[in-house]
Design a protein around this motif. Sequence first.
Motif, PDB file in Angstrom:
ATOM      1  N   GLY A   7       0.812  -1.211   0.000  1.00 55.99           N
ATOM      2  CA  GLY A   7       0.000   0.000   0.000  1.00 55.99           C
ATOM      3  C   GLY A   7       0.845   1.260   0.000  1.00 55.99           C
ATOM      4  O   GLY A   7       0.538   2.238  -0.696  1.00 55.99           O
ATOM      5  N   ARG A  10       2.160   1.934  -3.405  1.00 52.13           N
ATOM      6  CA  ARG A  10       1.141   2.525  -4.284  1.00 52.13           C
ATOM      7  C   ARG A  10       1.040   4.034  -4.066  1.00 52.13           C
ATOM      8  O   ARG A  10       0.918   4.800  -5.020  1.00 52.13           O
ATOM      9  CB  ARG A  10      -0.219   1.857  -4.044  1.00 52.13           C
ATOM     10  CG  ARG A  10      -0.272   0.423  -4.537  1.00 52.13           C
ATOM     11  CD  ARG A  10      -1.541  -0.272  -4.130  1.00 52.13           C
ATOM     12  NE  ARG A  10      -2.718   0.250  -4.837  1.00 52.13           N
ATOM     13  CZ  ARG A  10      -3.937  -0.257  -4.700  1.00 52.13           C
ATOM     14  NH1 ARG A  10      -4.137  -1.291  -3.878  1.00 52.13           N
ATOM     15  NH2 ARG A  10      -4.949   0.259  -5.371  1.00 52.13           N
ATOM     16  N   VAL A  11       1.118   4.450  -2.815  1.00 49.82           N
ATOM     17  CA  VAL A  11       1.076   5.880  -2.506  1.00 49.82           C
ATOM     18  C   VAL A  11       2.322   6.581  -3.053  1.00 49.82           C
ATOM     19  O   VAL A  11       2.235   7.652  -3.675  1.00 49.82           O
ATOM     20  CB  VAL A  11       0.949   6.095  -0.983  1.00 49.82           C
ATOM     21  CG1 VAL A  11       1.171   7.567  -0.626  1.00 49.82           C
ATOM     22  CG2 VAL A  11      -0.419   5.634  -0.492  1.00 49.82           C
ATOM     23  N   ARG A  13       4.286   5.642  -5.511  1.00 47.68           N
ATOM     24  CA  ARG A  13       4.252   5.678  -6.973  1.00 47.68           C
ATOM     25  C   ARG A  13       3.375   6.826  -7.466  1.00 47.68           C
ATOM     26  O   ARG A  13       3.754   7.575  -8.371  1.00 47.68           O
ATOM     27  CB  ARG A  13       3.726   4.358  -7.526  1.00 47.68           C
ATOM     28  CG  ARG A  13       3.588   4.341  -9.043  1.00 47.68           C
ATOM     29  CD  ARG A  13       3.001   3.031  -9.516  1.00 47.68           C
ATOM     30  NE  ARG A  13       3.936   1.938  -9.340  1.00 47.68           N
ATOM     31  CZ  ARG A  13       4.872   1.628 -10.217  1.00 47.68           C
ATOM     32  NH1 ARG A  13       5.009   2.331 -11.331  1.00 47.68           N
ATOM     33  NH2 ARG A  13       5.680   0.625  -9.999  1.00 47.68           N
ATOM     34  N   ALA A  14       2.214   6.989  -6.864  1.00 49.98           N
ATOM     35  CA  ALA A  14       1.289   8.048  -7.288  1.00 49.98           C
ATOM     36  C   ALA A  14       1.909   9.427  -7.085  1.00 49.98           C
ATOM     37  O   ALA A  14       1.840  10.289  -7.969  1.00 49.98           O
ATOM     38  CB  ALA A  14      -0.023   7.931  -6.519  1.00 49.98           C
ATOM     39  N   LEU A  26      -5.181  11.167  -3.806  1.00 48.27           N
ATOM     40  CA  LEU A  26      -4.594   9.845  -3.650  1.00 48.27           C
ATOM     41  C   LEU A  26      -5.669   8.761  -3.616  1.00 48.27           C
ATOM     42  O   LEU A  26      -5.475   7.664  -4.159  1.00 48.27           O
ATOM     43  CB  LEU A  26      -3.753   9.775  -2.377  1.00 48.27           C
ATOM     44  CG  LEU A  26      -2.343  10.350  -2.456  1.00 48.27           C
ATOM     45  CD1 LEU A  26      -1.703  10.399  -1.073  1.00 48.27           C
ATOM     46  CD2 LEU A  26      -1.480   9.516  -3.394  1.00 48.27           C
ATOM     47  N   THR A  30      -5.272   5.922  -6.442  1.00 50.62           N
ATOM     48  CA  THR A  30      -4.879   4.576  -6.005  1.00 50.62           C
ATOM     49  C   THR A  30      -6.054   3.612  -5.913  1.00 50.62           C
ATOM     50  O   THR A  30      -5.856   2.393  -5.956  1.00 50.62           O
ATOM     51  CB  THR A  30      -4.191   4.637  -4.633  1.00 50.62           C
ATOM     52  OG1 THR A  30      -5.128   5.148  -3.653  1.00 50.62           O
ATOM     53  CG2 THR A  30      -2.960   5.531  -4.685  1.00 50.62           C
ATOM     54  N   LEU A  32      -7.686   3.223  -3.262  1.00 50.32           N
ATOM     55  CA  LEU A  32      -7.754   2.825  -1.863  1.00 50.32           C
ATOM     56  C   LEU A  32      -8.803   3.641  -1.127  1.00 50.32           C
ATOM     57  O   LEU A  32      -9.208   4.725  -1.574  1.00 50.32           O
ATOM     58  CB  LEU A  32      -6.382   3.016  -1.204  1.00 50.32           C
ATOM     59  CG  LEU A  32      -5.224   2.208  -1.805  1.00 50.32           C
ATOM     60  CD1 LEU A  32      -3.896   2.674  -1.219  1.00 50.32           C
ATOM     61  CD2 LEU A  32      -5.423   0.717  -1.569  1.00 50.32           C
ATOM     62  N   VAL A  37      -5.796   5.392   2.930  1.00 46.47           N
ATOM     63  CA  VAL A  37      -4.871   6.437   2.495  1.00 46.47           C
ATOM     64  C   VAL A  37      -4.411   7.270   3.682  1.00 46.47           C
ATOM     65  O   VAL A  37      -3.230   7.619   3.799  1.00 46.47           O
ATOM     66  CB  VAL A  37      -5.524   7.325   1.418  1.00 46.47           C
ATOM     67  CG1 VAL A  37      -4.713   8.613   1.206  1.00 46.47           C
ATOM     68  CG2 VAL A  37      -5.645   6.561   0.110  1.00 46.47           C
TER      69      VAL A  37
END
Length: 381
Positions: A7, A10-11, A13-14, A26, A30, A32, A37
């Motif tokens: 997780g 993913r944050v 990368r964004a 976010l 994502t 999520l 988040v």
Amino acid sequence: MQMFTSGQYRVLRAISMMGNISRTQLVDITGLSKATVSTLTRELLDRNILSERELVFGQGRPAILLGLNAVSACFAGISLQSDPGQILLTDLHGEILVQMDLPRMSDPDLCVDHIASGIQALLVQAGDRAGPLGGVGIAIPGFVARDRRMCLRSTALGWRNVDIVTPLKDRLKVPVFAENDANALVQGEHLFGILRDCPDFSMIIVGDGGIGCAHIVDGKLHRGFHGGAGEISHTTVFWPDGRETERPCSCGKRGCLDTVSSLQAIRSMAQQRGLPGSPAELEMLARDGHADALRILHTAGGAMGLAVAQLVQLFDPSQVVVMLDQPFRDGVFGAVLRQTMETNVMPRPDWETTLTLRETQHTDWATGAAGIATRQFLFSE
């Protein structure tokens, strides 16, 4: 090296791809939940990887933007593409903190010694501007195995099956990755450059070390089955006809792109006719109408344009970037390259591939090498 959860990756990368964004953004990017988040960003703030930036006012409550904390880690990039080579440190945004020349050693043990001592010297020089060393990337002119550890062959360095990574990793106690120089350059561009939000593009580099090429496909480096994707320099662009194209290539074939469009080939053709071999002088002669200079540049630029057209037909990238010296970019070579590429690409009414000619910078390869380590740190890939 700090490890993250899936997780958190993913944050990261964004934020890396989009820049400073809010928690609400976010959630949208994502997929999520808002609560997830919130938890993930709080964890990354606590670890000093993220930092809170400015307030953004709009409808409802003001949003606090989040961004990568540039000084939370630093990364070393080493380029062995030229002699001398180069070593530098970048922050988490890819900004160069300190740099120095690096003697290019053919002896692997001496090379490891110089790289390790150089990194330590740069860390001391950078001081508080640099965070803890998060990883090291090495750009090598040659073939590098898919594991990014073994240099299978480098003519420039005289290496064959050399593991440059393991001894450096043992010395520095951080992750170390080796990569072909073109692959390093394209990954640095994808992470830090103006094409960082572009999921599909190809890059060709015309430099002193030959012609390199690399591809980003679906947001990732395309390596090919054996790790040799991008060897455009050995694409056959001419059938040997007894003239310039009769020169044998280093690979043993004839008619390769490298034998007509590389800087070394252009210099050789110019010297055979008693002409200066520098791009600026050759382009100046061509602008004055010198027949031999025009012929050399038309041959070289046309061959490159044909190779680019083949690349476009095969990969259908959104953009092709050709990195080359400024005189070639703005002169006959660049004009013929563009015209030949456009002539030989099948017309498509609904879309087209953008061709961009750009000048290389001395630090591009080392910055790209640092980007390999940065990418692994942020994305675990």
